[in-house]
Design a protein around this motif. Structure first.
Motif, PDB file in Angstrom:
ATOM      1  N   THR A  95       0.817  -1.220   0.000  1.00  0.00           N
ATOM      2  CA  THR A  95       0.000   0.000   0.000  1.00  0.00           C
ATOM      3  C   THR A  95       0.852   1.272   0.000  1.00  0.00           C
ATOM      4  O   THR A  95       0.323   2.364   0.202  1.00  0.00           O
ATOM      5  CB  THR A  95      -0.931   0.004   1.229  1.00  0.00           C
ATOM      6  OG1 THR A  95      -0.138  -0.131   2.421  1.00  0.00           O
ATOM      7  CG2 THR A  95      -1.940  -1.134   1.150  1.00  0.00           C
ATOM      8  N   ASP A  96       2.150   1.125  -0.238  1.00  0.00           N
ATOM      9  CA  ASP A  96       3.077   2.271  -0.303  1.00  0.00           C
ATOM     10  C   ASP A  96       3.040   3.127   0.954  1.00  0.00           C
ATOM     11  O   ASP A  96       3.144   4.357   0.899  1.00  0.00           O
ATOM     12  CB  ASP A  96       2.759   3.151  -1.524  1.00  0.00           C
ATOM     13  CG  ASP A  96       2.976   2.421  -2.841  1.00  0.00           C
ATOM     14  OD1 ASP A  96       3.812   1.505  -2.854  1.00  0.00           O
ATOM     15  OD2 ASP A  96       2.301   2.760  -3.830  1.00  0.00           O
ATOM     16  N   ARG A  97       2.923   2.475   2.110  1.00  0.00           N
ATOM     17  CA  ARG A  97       2.864   3.208   3.375  1.00  0.00           C
ATOM     18  C   ARG A  97       4.103   3.000   4.239  1.00  0.00           C
ATOM     19  O   ARG A  97       4.201   3.586   5.315  1.00  0.00           O
ATOM     20  CB  ARG A  97       1.623   2.789   4.173  1.00  0.00           C
ATOM     21  CG  ARG A  97       0.302   3.134   3.517  1.00  0.00           C
ATOM     22  CD  ARG A  97      -0.837   2.395   4.170  1.00  0.00           C
ATOM     23  NE  ARG A  97      -0.864   2.619   5.614  1.00  0.00           N
ATOM     24  CZ  ARG A  97      -1.491   1.826   6.479  1.00  0.00           C
ATOM     25  NH1 ARG A  97      -2.108   0.734   6.054  1.00  0.00           N
ATOM     26  NH2 ARG A  97      -1.479   2.102   7.761  1.00  0.00           N
ATOM     27  N   LEU A  98       5.041   2.157   3.795  1.00  0.00           N
ATOM     28  CA  LEU A  98       6.194   1.849   4.641  1.00  0.00           C
ATOM     29  C   LEU A  98       7.248   2.949   4.580  1.00  0.00           C
ATOM     30  O   LEU A  98       7.744   3.411   5.610  1.00  0.00           O
ATOM     31  CB  LEU A  98       6.818   0.521   4.218  1.00  0.00           C
ATOM     32  CG  LEU A  98       7.986   0.034   5.088  1.00  0.00           C
ATOM     33  CD1 LEU A  98       7.508  -0.241   6.503  1.00  0.00           C
ATOM     34  CD2 LEU A  98       8.631  -1.209   4.487  1.00  0.00           C
ATOM     35  N   LEU A  99       7.593   3.410   3.371  1.00  0.00           N
ATOM     36  CA  LEU A  99       8.650   4.404   3.211  1.00  0.00           C
ATOM     37  C   LEU A  99       8.075   5.814   3.311  1.00  0.00           C
ATOM     38  O   LEU A  99       6.938   6.062   2.914  1.00  0.00           O
ATOM     39  CB  LEU A  99       9.338   4.217   1.861  1.00  0.00           C
ATOM     40  CG  LEU A  99       9.990   2.851   1.624  1.00  0.00           C
ATOM     41  CD1 LEU A  99      10.600   2.795   0.229  1.00  0.00           C
ATOM     42  CD2 LEU A  99      11.034   2.543   2.676  1.00  0.00           C
ATOM     43  N   SER A 100       8.890   6.711   3.837  1.00  0.00           N
ATOM     44  CA  SER A 100       8.443   8.106   3.957  1.00  0.00           C
ATOM     45  C   SER A 100       8.396   8.764   2.582  1.00  0.00           C
ATOM     46  O   SER A 100       9.160   8.399   1.668  1.00  0.00           O
ATOM     47  CB  SER A 100       9.386   8.878   4.875  1.00  0.00           C
ATOM     48  OG  SER A 100      10.661   9.023   4.281  1.00  0.00           O
ATOM     49  N   VAL A 101       7.515   9.742   2.439  1.00  0.00           N
ATOM     50  CA  VAL A 101       7.388  10.472   1.177  1.00  0.00           C
ATOM     51  C   VAL A 101       8.692  11.182   0.830  1.00  0.00           C
ATOM     52  O   VAL A 101       9.126  11.210  -0.333  1.00  0.00           O
ATOM     53  CB  VAL A 101       6.229  11.490   1.267  1.00  0.00           C
ATOM     54  CG1 VAL A 101       6.154  12.322  -0.008  1.00  0.00           C
ATOM     55  CG2 VAL A 101       4.909  10.781   1.515  1.00  0.00           C
ATOM     56  N   GLU A 102       9.356  11.734   1.843  1.00  0.00           N
ATOM     57  CA  GLU A 102      10.614  12.439   1.623  1.00  0.00           C
ATOM     58  C   GLU A 102      11.700  11.508   1.087  1.00  0.00           C
ATOM     59  O   GLU A 102      12.502  11.894   0.232  1.00  0.00           O
ATOM     60  CB  GLU A 102      11.099  13.098   2.922  1.00  0.00           C
ATOM     61  CG  GLU A 102      10.175  14.196   3.449  1.00  0.00           C
ATOM     62  CD  GLU A 102       9.037  13.627   4.283  1.00  0.00           C
ATOM     63  OE1 GLU A 102       8.946  12.378   4.391  1.00  0.00           O
ATOM     64  OE2 GLU A 102       8.231  14.420   4.800  1.00  0.00           O
TER      65      GLU A 102
END
Length: 316
Positions: free
Chosen positions: A264-271
């Motif tokens: 769900t693309d929630r593990l890595l930070s957006v930055e």
């Protein structure tokens, strides 16, 4: 059932040279059996005679030293074994603990995060030297001044239980726990010092800070429970079915959330994703997530299957 004699022999032979163990075992067992037979011939119970004979022979560590022609006289023979036990106990955990603490403090003070590992190792080595010096000095003074410590006399009840061949070694356990401690420490540390610089030179957290609302504390709790499992495995000496079940639960408790967060693309930070342009190109991020999911699944399955096989071999 393992007899007291078997346990006494095992405790003695572990400290004698390997080439002489068979010879010493045969000689010592024959002597013990003869001494027991002499007592039982006088009407004494076999179990009582065995305990008295082994008590007269004394601490197996001292007997092993005589067989190996090894003098227990670094600080004096009276308290040598007590000194040795205390020194091994302190060195088994204190230097490592101090090294980890110093390393974490060095990494989080913002001045020299790159030198944290070196600082931790240096501190651990200093603690080793200090412990060895002061413990030895104290026991040397006690020995020379004939100070009585009133330590309890050795008895056969102190003999360790005989164990089958260990599947779980101390080296493997220490390495696994050390790795787990590093991972546990890095999860909160990476929000302050991830060692991945941002474009402006500041810190770039790798994991999404929003995960601290639940998932990161949950994963840390799973890792701490895994440390407890490693200790339980070492104490058991081998894989048992209850340990296999607990290991499977912990593997799933860690792998399932990680897989869900990756998909769900929630593990890595957006930055962090924005810092590396190639991650935002095409399907690169999805590809990386898919590879990470496959690797996570394979590692979890391999770990579960491996411990099942080892537990099965113990029973057959």
């Amino acid at each position: 059932m393992t007899t007291l004699t078997d346990r006494y022999l095992a405790a003695t032979l572990r400290s004698v040279p390997a080439p002489r163990r068979e010879e010493i075992a045969t000689e010592l067992r024959a002597s013990i059996e003869d001494m027991i037979e002499d007592r039982t011939a006088g009407g004494q119970e076999t179990a009582t005679a065995e305990r008295e004979v082994l008590t007269e022979l004394g601490n197996p560590a001292q007997l092993a030293a005589r067989y190996a022609d090894r003098r227990l006289q670094l600080i004096g023979p009276t308290y040598y074994l007590a000194w040795e036990r205390l020194l091994k106990l302190l060195l088994s955990f204190v230097p490592a603990l101090v090294g980890v603490v110093v390393g974490l403090v060095e990494a989080t003070d913002g001045k020299n995060p790159g030198g944290a590992v070196g600082a931790g190792i240096a501190a651990a080595l200093q603690v080793v030297v200090q412990i060895a010096f002061w413990v030895t000095l104290v026991f040397a003074v006690i020995e020379r001044t004939n100070t009585a410590l009133n330590l309890p006399e050795w008895t056969v009840d102190q003999l360790p239980e005989a164990r089958a061949h260990r599947q779980i070694t101390l080296t493997d356990t220490a390495a696994t726990i050390g790795w787990l401690v590093l991972v546990i420490a890095y999860l909160p540390l990476q929000h302050l010092h991830s060692f991945v610089p941002a474009s402006d030179g500041g810190n770039l957290p790798i994991l999404d800070p929003a995960l601290w609302s639940f998932w990161l504390p949950f994963l840390i709790a799973v890792l701490v429970a895994t440390v407890g499992l490693e200790v339980a495995k070492y104490r058991a000496g081998r894989w048992t079915w209850p340990l296999v079940a607990v290991n499977a639960v912990l593997d799933l408790a860690f792998a399932v959330p990680v897989i869900g967060l990756l998909l769900t693309d929630r593990l890595l930070s957006v930055e962090f994703v924005a810092r590396f342009e190639w991650l935002g190109q095409g399907d690169n991020l999805d590809t990386v997530a898919t590879v990470a999911v496959v690797v996570t699944i394979l590692i979890a399955l391999w770990d579960m299957v491996d411990c099942v096989v080892k537990a099965y071999r113990n029973r057959h």
